[in-house]
Structure formats: structure tokens, C-alpha cells
Design a protein around this motif. Sequence first.
Motif, short mmCIF file in Angstrom:
data_model
loop_
_atom_site.label_atom_id
_atom_site.label_comp_id
_atom_site.label_asym_id
_atom_site.label_seq_id
_atom_site.Cartn_x
_atom_site.Cartn_y
_atom_site.Cartn_z
N ASN A 166 -37.08 82.18 -31.70
CA ASN A 166 -36.56 80.84 -31.95
C ASN A 166 -36.86 79.84 -30.85
N TYR A 167 -37.13 80.34 -29.65
CA TYR A 167 -37.39 79.44 -28.54
C TYR A 167 -38.67 79.80 -27.78
N THR A 168 -39.58 80.45 -28.45
CA THR A 168 -40.84 80.81 -27.80
C THR A 168 -42.01 80.56 -28.74
N LEU A 169 -43.01 79.86 -28.22
CA LEU A 169 -44.22 79.55 -28.98
C LEU A 169 -45.43 80.17 -28.30
N GLN A 170 -46.44 80.45 -29.11
CA GLN A 170 -47.70 80.94 -28.57
C GLN A 170 -48.85 80.12 -29.14
N PHE A 171 -49.55 79.42 -28.24
CA PHE A 171 -50.77 78.71 -28.61
C PHE A 171 -51.96 79.61 -28.31
N ASP A 172 -52.92 79.67 -29.22
CA ASP A 172 -54.19 80.34 -28.97
C ASP A 172 -55.32 79.35 -29.22
N PHE A 173 -56.12 79.13 -28.17
CA PHE A 173 -57.24 78.20 -28.25
C PHE A 173 -58.53 78.99 -28.55
N PRO A 174 -59.44 78.40 -29.30
CA PRO A 174 -60.71 79.09 -29.58
C PRO A 174 -61.61 79.17 -28.35
N ALA B 261 -56.07 71.26 -22.54
CA ALA B 261 -55.08 72.12 -23.20
C ALA B 261 -53.66 71.57 -23.05
N TYR B 262 -53.29 71.19 -21.83
CA TYR B 262 -51.91 70.73 -21.63
C TYR B 262 -51.66 69.38 -22.30
N SER B 263 -52.70 68.57 -22.33
CA SER B 263 -52.57 67.29 -23.03
C SER B 263 -52.40 67.52 -24.52
N ARG B 264 -53.18 68.45 -25.08
CA ARG B 264 -53.08 68.74 -26.52
C ARG B 264 -51.70 69.33 -26.84
N MET B 265 -51.25 70.30 -26.03
CA MET B 265 -49.95 70.93 -26.31
C MET B 265 -48.82 69.96 -26.00
N LYS C 114 -57.02 80.97 -22.64
CA LYS C 114 -57.01 80.57 -24.05
C LYS C 114 -55.67 80.81 -24.73
N ARG C 115 -54.79 81.58 -24.11
CA ARG C 115 -53.46 81.85 -24.70
C ARG C 115 -52.37 81.28 -23.80
N PHE C 116 -51.44 80.59 -24.42
CA PHE C 116 -50.33 79.97 -23.69
C PHE C 116 -49.02 80.35 -24.38
N VAL C 117 -48.17 81.06 -23.68
CA VAL C 117 -46.85 81.41 -24.21
C VAL C 117 -45.82 80.51 -23.53
N ILE C 118 -45.10 79.78 -24.36
CA ILE C 118 -44.25 78.70 -23.84
C ILE C 118 -42.80 78.90 -24.30
#
Length: 585
Positions: free
Chosen positions: A155-163, A169-173, A98-102
Motif C-alpha cells: 500500500n505504501y511501496t512502488l517499484q519503477f522499472d526503466f527500460p 529518472a527522478y524528474s520523470r518519477m 533501472k529499478r527504483f523502489v520507493i
Amino acid sequence: MKKALFLALALSAGSSLAAPFVLPAAWMAENPSQAKAGGEVRTYSLSDYKTLNPFTSSEADSLPTLMASVGLFTQDPSTDKFIPYMADAMPVVSNNNKRFVIKIRQGMKFSDGQAITADDFITTFKIHTDDKVGSNSYDSYFINGKPITLKKLDNYTLQFDFPQASASAYSRMGGLTPWPDHVFGPVYKSKGAEGIKAMWSVSANPSTIVSPGPWVISSYQAGQRAVLKKNTYFGEWAKDGAGKPLPYLDTMSIRLLKDLNAGLAAYLAGQTDTFAASKADDLAQIKRAIDGGNLKANLVPNVSPNATSSWIVFNWNKSGDVAKQKIFRDVRFRQAMSHIANRQAMIQLALGGLGSEVYTGVYPVFKNYQFDSTPKYKYDLAAATKLLAQMGFSKKNAQGYLTNSAGQVLEFNMATNAGNTVREQLGRIFTDEAKKVGVKVNFTPIDFNNLVDQLNSKGANRPFDAILLGLSGGDNIWPYGSNVVPCGGNLHSFNVPSDGKCLTPQESLMTKLYFQGDQTLDDDARRKIGEQLSKAEAQNQGFIYLVGTNYHVTYSSRLGGEYKRNLWDAYNQARPYAHLTTYIK
């Protein structure tokens, strides 16, 4: 669509330039070293564009999409696996998927030379998820009513959290295209959604438009032409397999034509480089021109079933005409309309025999999600007559149209987009068949942008009876639209009340199955849920699906830059989107 793990050490900021994205040479028909830089590709569109605003456009092949169809991930056409695109690497995944750090690829720039950073993704995400904006991407960032969250770690790192875990997930992100925070951010902060909606109309000065993708608008003349020019900053981080910057071309020009016949004529005259053929007659004319030496082009018919289909949708939100609303909400009426649709006649007469009957929202090209168990209300006028009689429409007036005991004539208006000669013919065939059972259809092709405005309207009294149109987009991982199937979706077009609530148990079931399938990461288990969803969707007949064309490929012989032939289909297309690898030989 995807998976995970976790790691905090990967969150520190960096300043060095990351490696560029390299489009694999193994995908391409020719060695990229042969590709030449410069030149122009000439295409066409059947209507004026509606906007340059990426937050308010909902049409396929809109100008924002053509300029910047880029995101964090993209799919490998040879494996269907997602690979990093604007992301520097695959994400660190944790919290039960559920968590993706990119990490964002460093060194990317907008067309005005400003760096693309986490702030641009954050601002874009905030605007898309503001329901007052009305973005067509809104539904991609909510799962079963619960929001996906995105935050900046540096500045160059994002964190997605899905419910919840999501196969998509990869298509949405990956579908999150970053638009410039330095352009949209100040307006959003000071004027909110209304300020955003007022930005970037087609009359905007092109010098004010900023793109993160391979193209940016150069000029726009309503009714005449749109011209996109290369964003030279894009090629600093997006390369071909030989290390050359993409795109190769300097310019993409788009003629704005009145209909498909004009599109074919321009192609046969060598005035455009591509044509989206859908009819056998189109293919025959192109072949004759090639064989006669009058057209230097390649033609490959019937590459695959298409990744789009035509449908009719009836408006359930007609409080201004309660009698019609009652009819449109009756599933017996919608099943009767499916029985009226003579799909074989549509295929033979409108498509020249090259197409397939369609009964669900899953495009024919996605063969793994076509099920024998899906109900099919096939062409059967007797069955249609019986269902309409059950609704009380059993007698005909002097003009031959069905009426009920209150004297109400069974009649509705139906529109499609003018200029799409195939849809116009589908509409006429449907209208003629409806008349045979006593249903009066007032069929009128209208301006595409007007049609889209009607379809996208919300509330208790939306301004149309029925619309004949089609959708494209979506993916092959969970091929049911997040904005189409669940109640509240922007393109759940038969029922779009202001509160987004389901009206019927069947809609509730479809919504439940959609999210159940989306959170199922096992392919076989997800497909079994898809079978139930297709059944529920077909029984509901929210959309009356009609026919799908075949995917045919034709392009001028002066163009290079196609995929290898074994990768072609309607989903991958014959070359990367928006002529990313097209070059002039």
C-alpha cells in the motif's frame, strides 16, 4: 537525472505515520516563524481555463497544476539535487540504475480526507500511459518507444522499472502527481479513456473535485474569476521550517483578464499582487508607480534569462493542401523563415531591449546547454530570398508577393493567442519582415484554447498553417523536452502524424540523440551529446525559435514568503510554485 541500488527488505507494509515533508528554512529569505496564516493572494490569467482534468490539460499554469504541483521528488533550488517530497526517502536503486523502489510518505490525504496510497499512483500512471487519453505526460513514461513500468509492492511501496538508465529518472518519477483512485479508478474501469476525458470540465461542481496538493478549486466563473481554497489536509504532512502547515494562505484568487495590458492595469491599481512583466515599458510604469508612492510593491528587473521562449512552428501534416505541405516540409523554407525573423527588432520593439535571441529549444536560463557551435540562421533577408528562389519562388506578382512557375503565391496563415500583447507584436514584426521579401503572412490572434486544440491535433491533415507560441516546463538536468524532441512526442508539433513516425533523417537523428543523452548519467558526456542535439535541432528548424524574455520579479509589498535572493532565477522562480509559502505580512 538519477541513480540506484536494491533492497527487498524495504518492501514490507507499514502502518505508522511517516515524518512530514519539511521545506528547509535555509531556502527562505525570512525565518518561517514570521509567516502568518490566513489571507488571500490575488493573481491573474490571460484566458479562461480549459479544464480541471489533470489528464487532458497541457497548458502551463493550468488549474490542475496550480492545485497540485506535487510528486514523489522535488529539486533543492540551492543544489539542484532531488530530495523526497511525497516519497518518504530516496529510493532503493538496483538493476544498473533501472529499478527504483520507493516508499510513499504515509499520512498524506486528498482534499476529501481519503488517504493517498500506492493505488492512487498506479491508477494515475495507467491513465497517463493510455494513449487514447492523450495526456501531455504520456511521453514522460516511455523511453525510445519502450514503456517505464510501475507496480505496487504494498500500500505504501512502488517499484519503477526503466527500460534503460535515464538521467531524467527522478524528474520523470517526481512529476507523477497522484490523483484519486477512488474518483478516477471506477470511471476508467467502466468507461475507459472516453470516460476519463469527459470528467472534470471547468463547469464541474467544485465539491466533486479532489486534490492531492495544497489547493483545490472553490469556484469558477468563466471570463471572470477562479478561486482556489486551501486543502487543509495538505498541511498535515507538508510543513515549513518552523513546523507550521503549508500553505499559509486560505485562498488564491485568479482574475481572468483579456490581455497583458489589463493585467498591468490591475497590478498598478493594487487589485492583484503579482504581475509577470516582460517589457521595459511595463517595468518603467511599475517603477514610476512605486517611486510616486502609488504602488506598494517590490521590483527586481533582469533577474535572469527566462525559462521560456517564443517560436513559430509550421504544420507538416497538411494533406488537405498538398502545395503548402510541400513548402512547410522543405527545410530551405524554414531556414528562410528564420532569416526573416528580425530578432533584434523583436527585442527592441516588443521587449524594450530586455531579452535575448534564441536559436534552439533550450531556454536561455540553462547556460550549460548553450553552444557556440549551434547553427544560427540570423536575420538576413538576402539569404532568405536566395533560399526561397531555390524553391522556385523567384518572381513577384502585382501585389509584390512571390510566386512559383505554377502561379502559387507564397502565403500562409499564422495565429497566436489573443491577449498576449508581446506575442501579438512579435507576430506583426515577423509579418512585416516577411512582406519585404514577398511572403504573405495572414496573422491573426485567436482564443488560446482554440489555438492549443489546433496545436495538439494529430493526423495527416491538421487544421493550421503556422502558430506562434511558447513552451515552458522541463528541467535543468537534460533540458530537451521528452514530448518535444523525439518523434511521436505530444508537442513534436511540426510533425504529429497518427503513427508518430519521423518524416526526415534529421528528425530521426534528433530522436536518437535525445535518448542517447537521456541514458548518459555522466554530466560532461551528456552535455557533449546535447551539443550535437542542439546542432541537429537548429539545422532542422522544426521550430523557428525567436526571442526569450528576461525574468523580472515584481510583487505586492504585502506578500512575504520568497526564496533567498541568491536562489532566484527563471527556473526556481522567486518563491515556491503556486504560492506554497506566500503569506500576508
